[in-house]
Write an enzyme that holds these catalytic residues in place. Sequence first.
Site: not given
Ligand SMILES: NC(=O)c1ccc[n+]([C@@H]2O[C@H](COP(=O)([O-])OP(=O)(O)OC[C@H]3O[C@@H](n4cnc5c(N)ncnc54)[C@H](OP(=O)(O)O)[C@@H]3O)[C@@H](O)[C@H]2O)c1
Length: 264
Positions: A15, A141, A154, A158, A189
């Site tokens: 995702s 992040s 969090y 990070k 997301t």
């Molecule tokens: N979106 C933002 O604004 C943002 C900003 C800064 C940093 N980030 C970072 O970007 C990265 C990706 O996040 P995203 O925004 O794409 O959010 P997301 O759509 O929630 O994606 C996070 C992914 O990590 C997986 N995950 C979570 N817990 C897990 C576990 N215990 N074992 C295996 N997989 C796990 C989730 O799997 P499931 O869906 O199956 O739980 C999901 O596919 C993360 O490290 C997040 O901290 C995001």
Amino acid sequence: MKLENRRIWITGAASGIGEAMARQLSGVASLLIISDLNAERLLALKPELEKGITTVDALPFDLSNRTEVEKAADKVLATYGGVDLLINNGGISQRGLFYETTEEVDRRIMEINFFSYVVLTKKMLPPMLAQGFGHIAATSSMTGKFGFPLRSSYAASKHAVQGYFETVGLELYDRGIRVTVASPGRIRTNISVNALSGEGTRYGQMDPGQAGGMPAEKCAARYLRAIRRDQWEVYIGYNEILMIWFKRYLPWLFRKLALRVGKV
Ligand SMILES: NC(=O)c1ccc[n+]([C@@H]2O[C@H](COP(=O)([O-])OP(=O)(O)OC[C@H]3O[C@@H](n4cnc5c(N)ncnc54)[C@H](OP(=O)(O)O)[C@@H]3O)[C@@H](O)[C@H]2O)c1
């Protein structure tokens, strides 16, 4: 590093940002290993990604479970001999006051967002060193650059990613390994929906900041461009990224804004 015909492993690939990167690497990489907790979504994604030269392996496991993380890495080593690029991206956010967050939740967030990255990187390193090149990416992040209300653990996880992987990049530079640390801002997301409350339940709400954030596809393209260019770090987002500069050069302004925007 060029991404064509590479063996690439992405965690958090079912995702958001990880999925968008996987889609953009399909038809480019020779091997894509996609990992996530959700096996069903991975298996649904696999045939969509299998095109052209790309072989896709769906490898679900739980990043919070040390044994599963090690087993997954051993499987990749045994099956493919390693990868050329590891994108440590899986992660979980938090929406809870620090004093209402249980220690179990604090540790869970560190395990997923930080220690899993450490374990996978150490496991994938020997074949990279043996071949004389490789690339490790780690998703931090903008909250890896400053603290923010409701995200104590969090932000800690990070920040840990920033310090650890900058060190990894410096230690390995002369051995042909490159490291990219990505610091996304607000990306559209489900990260806030999936975030943990203080007691460890799913927060379940789309934050307005996330909803109005940069599309995951655009973020993924910038992230991959930074890897292609061997950038040490990349900030990805819209105006919110200014907060990183405010924190560094105008800390009084950063605190004023963080107190206002992050009002709890
Ligand atoms: N979106 C933002 O604004 C943002 C900003 C800064 C940093 N980030 C970072 O970007 C990265 C990706 O996040 P995203 O925004 O794409 O959010 P997301 O759509 O929630 O994606 C996070 C992914 O990590 C997986 N995950 C979570 N817990 C897990 C576990 N215990 N074992 C295996 N997989 C796990 C989730 O799997 P499931 O869906 O199956 O739980 C999901 O596919 C993360 O490290 C997040 O901290 C995001």
